[in-house]
Enzyme design. Structure first.
Site, short mmCIF file in Angstrom:
data_model
loop_
_atom_site.label_atom_id
_atom_site.label_comp_id
_atom_site.label_asym_id
_atom_site.label_seq_id
_atom_site.Cartn_x
_atom_site.Cartn_y
_atom_site.Cartn_z
N SER A 143 7.17 9.98 0.29
CA SER A 143 7.15 8.71 -0.44
C SER A 143 6.70 8.93 -1.87
O SER A 143 5.87 9.81 -2.14
CB SER A 143 6.19 7.73 0.25
OG SER A 143 6.00 6.57 -0.55
N TYR A 157 -1.89 4.98 2.98
CA TYR A 157 -0.50 5.44 2.95
C TYR A 157 -0.32 6.50 1.86
O TYR A 157 0.29 7.55 2.09
CB TYR A 157 0.43 4.25 2.69
CG TYR A 157 1.89 4.58 2.84
CD1 TYR A 157 2.46 4.74 4.11
CD2 TYR A 157 2.72 4.69 1.73
CE1 TYR A 157 3.81 5.03 4.25
CE2 TYR A 157 4.07 4.98 1.87
CZ TYR A 157 4.62 5.14 3.13
OH TYR A 157 5.95 5.44 3.27
N LYS A 161 0.69 10.42 2.53
CA LYS A 161 1.92 10.97 1.99
C LYS A 161 1.65 12.08 0.97
O LYS A 161 2.41 13.05 0.87
CB LYS A 161 2.77 9.86 1.37
CG LYS A 161 3.36 8.90 2.41
CD LYS A 161 4.32 9.61 3.36
CE LYS A 161 5.05 8.66 4.27
NZ LYS A 161 6.04 9.32 5.15
#
Length: 245
Positions: A143, A157, A161
């Site tokens: 991402s 998150y 990532k």
């Protein structure tokens, strides 16, 4: 006409829907035997059935990538059925914590790390012995949030990532002598079940980004899976606009 992945065996996590499903169907159309893995058995059975109805070869395997033992069983089953492995797509992921660090729920924060980082680690770790047999490709779906700070609401998150991206580079160095290429694929903003009405998420940090369908990600995945076993490796390939990264 020879298919690009004829004779190849691929394991794809998160293959029940979205990007994983699109890659699974696309790889099978190019001749790969596909092991579709995800938590929801009905979804992966549907993906496998779609492939089989189109004349391809696929099975569905229910597993949670946050469970190391489940990943070990996945690759043991692949080995028992097919004997070889050529491609691994570590696609399964999720964002279960969307609050500031101060207000975040510890269990949700830890779950995001477990799925997005430990899940990638488990997937790759148990794939390595079989990939060493004749070389292959590992593609980790990453991402842009792992390369750029967005806000505190994406701390779990982003951290997961970013960790996965560093893991890609470390693993690429480890596996280069065995002709196993390890790369990251950044799809950017993709229309999923969460945006089924065709609208981009209001909380997306990339409002100007190309809003893709899962099928739009397939060509880059196919490109990476068909590169020479001498490289590229340890690289990040992105479908995001340069100024969004």
């Amino acid at each position: 006409m020879t298919k690009q992945l004829e004779g190849k065996v691929a394991v794809i996590t998160g293959a029940g829907r979205g990007i994983g499903r699109a890659i699974a169907i696309g790889f099978a159309a190019q001749g790969a035997t596909v092991i579709c893995a995800a938590r929801t058995q009905s979804q992966i059975d549907d993906t496998a059935r779609a492939i089989q109805m189109a004349g391809g070869d696929a099975i569905g395997f229910g597993c949670d990538v946050g469970d190391a033992a489940a990943l070990q069983r996945l690759f043991a089953e692949t080995r028992a059925r097919y004997g070889v492995l050529d491609i691994v797509i570590a696609n399964a992921g999720g964002n279960f914590s969307r609050q500031s660090v101060e207000e975040s729920d510890i269990a949700d924060w830890e779950r995001t790390i477990r799925v997005n980082l430990l899940g990638v680690y488990y997937t790759c770790k148990f794939a390595i012995p079989d990939l060493k047999g004749r070389g292959g490709h590992i593609i980790v779906v990453g991402s842009g949030v792992g390369h750029r700070v967005v806000d505190a609401a994406h701390s779990a998150y982003g951290a997961s990532k970013a960790g996965a991206w560093m893991f890609v580079r470390a693993l690429a160095a480890e596996l280069r002598p065995y002709q196993i290429c390890v790369n990251e694929l950044i799809p950017g903003l993709v229309r999923t079940e969460l945006t089924a009405d065709g609208q981009r998420p209001s909380d997306s940090p990339f409002q100007a980004e190309w809003f893709k369908t899962p099928a739009d990600v397939l060509p880059l995945a196919l490109f990476l899976a068909t590169q020479p076993l001498t490289g590229p490796t340890g690289q990040s390939f992105s479908l995001m606009r340069r100024d969004s990264q």
